[in-house]
Design a protein around this motif. Structure first.
Motif, PDB file in Angstrom:
ATOM      1  N   THR A  31       0.654  -1.359   0.186  1.00  0.00           N
ATOM      2  CA  THR A  31      -0.006  -0.320  -0.228  1.00  0.00           C
ATOM      3  C   THR A  31       1.303   1.203   0.605  1.00  0.00           C
ATOM      4  O   THR A  31       1.203   1.326   0.688  1.00  0.00           O
ATOM      5  N   ASN A  32       0.754   2.253  -0.952  1.00  0.00           N
ATOM      6  CA  ASN A  32       1.183   3.161  -1.119  1.00  0.00           C
ATOM      7  C   ASN A  32       0.056   4.178  -0.739  1.00  0.00           C
ATOM      8  O   ASN A  32      -1.014   4.519  -1.291  1.00  0.00           O
ATOM      9  N   PHE A  33      -0.206   5.587   0.004  1.00  0.00           N
ATOM     10  CA  PHE A  33      -0.775   6.614  -0.120  1.00  0.00           C
ATOM     11  C   PHE A  33      -0.287   7.813  -1.217  1.00  0.00           C
ATOM     12  O   PHE A  33       1.102   8.547  -1.481  1.00  0.00           O
ATOM     13  N   ARG A  34      -1.151   7.977  -2.270  1.00  0.00           N
ATOM     14  CA  ARG A  34      -0.977   8.902  -3.046  1.00  0.00           C
ATOM     15  C   ARG A  34      -1.535  10.118  -3.154  1.00  0.00           C
ATOM     16  O   ARG A  34      -2.439  10.880  -2.058  1.00  0.00           O
ATOM     17  N   THR A  35      -1.338  11.089  -3.671  1.00  0.00           N
ATOM     18  CA  THR A  35      -1.494  12.621  -3.554  1.00  0.00           C
ATOM     19  C   THR A  35      -1.177  12.938  -2.323  1.00  0.00           C
ATOM     20  O   THR A  35      -1.865  13.932  -1.672  1.00  0.00           O
ATOM     21  N   VAL A  36       0.152  12.536  -1.696  1.00  0.00           N
ATOM     22  CA  VAL A  36      -0.127  13.383  -0.721  1.00  0.00           C
ATOM     23  C   VAL A  36       0.954  14.724  -0.567  1.00  0.00           C
ATOM     24  O   VAL A  36       2.347  14.443  -0.946  1.00  0.00           O
ATOM     25  N   PRO A  37       0.690  15.947  -0.451  1.00  0.00           N
ATOM     26  CA  PRO A  37       1.155  17.030  -1.170  1.00  0.00           C
ATOM     27  C   PRO A  37       2.662  17.162  -0.130  1.00  0.00           C
ATOM     28  O   PRO A  37       2.392  16.544   1.589  1.00  0.00           O
ATOM     29  N   ASN A  50       1.020  -8.522   5.259  1.00  0.00           N
ATOM     30  CA  ASN A  50      -0.161  -8.663   5.632  1.00  0.00           C
ATOM     31  C   ASN A  50      -0.745  -7.072   6.261  1.00  0.00           C
ATOM     32  O   ASN A  50      -1.880  -6.884   6.038  1.00  0.00           O
ATOM     33  N   PHE A  51      -0.351  -8.047   7.926  1.00  0.00           N
ATOM     34  CA  PHE A  51      -0.851  -6.823   9.012  1.00  0.00           C
ATOM     35  C   PHE A  51      -0.461  -5.678   8.624  1.00  0.00           C
ATOM     36  O   PHE A  51      -1.797  -4.490   8.851  1.00  0.00           O
ATOM     37  N   TYR A  52       0.403  -4.718   8.561  1.00  0.00           N
ATOM     38  CA  TYR A  52       0.833  -3.783   8.212  1.00  0.00           C
ATOM     39  C   TYR A  52       0.028  -3.113   7.011  1.00  0.00           C
ATOM     40  O   TYR A  52      -0.577  -1.900   7.020  1.00  0.00           O
ATOM     41  N   ASP A  53      -0.066  -3.708   5.943  1.00  0.00           N
ATOM     42  CA  ASP A  53      -0.893  -3.370   4.430  1.00  0.00           C
ATOM     43  C   ASP A  53      -2.396  -3.280   4.843  1.00  0.00           C
ATOM     44  O   ASP A  53      -3.318  -2.290   5.121  1.00  0.00           O
TER      45      ASP A  53
END
Length: 101
Positions: free
Chosen positions: A8-14, A75-78
């Motif tokens: 998992t990546n967090f997108r569009t974070v300025p 998996n736990f962190y995702d």
């Protein structure tokens, strides 16, 4: 040191919101979590000092990427990352980066 990337990546974070987002994640997702903080290598400590998961900001793509110390914990962190992203309306995408930090 090999550390596999989470899916998992967090997108569009300025850039100006990175510490705020990561500190919220730390406070909500980890027992004893206070605030995220940037380490000397540019990564962020986000798990209340456990050092089992870290974050790194990819400025070119405006994404926060996460990597784990242990493959078995991915998996736990995702799940934690997805739950937080869903709750806060953060756009996510699967990690396409190389498999290690």
């Amino acid at each position: 040191m090999f550390m596999p990337y989470c899916k998992t990546n967090f997108r569009t974070v300025p850039p100006e919101r990175v510490e705020e987002v990561l500190s919220s994640l730390t406070k909500e997702s980890f027992a004893g979590g206070q605030s995220a903080y940037q380490l000397d290598d540019g990564t962020f400590s986000i798990d209340a000092g456990e050092n089992d998961i870290r974050a790194i900001y990819d400025q070119e793509n405006a994404e926060i990427k996460f990597f784990c110390r242990y493959q078995r914990d991915m998996n736990f962190y995702d799940k934690k990352l997805m739950a937080f992203a869903t709750k806060h309306g953060i756009d996510t995408k699967p990690c396409t980066a190389s498999s290690e930090y």
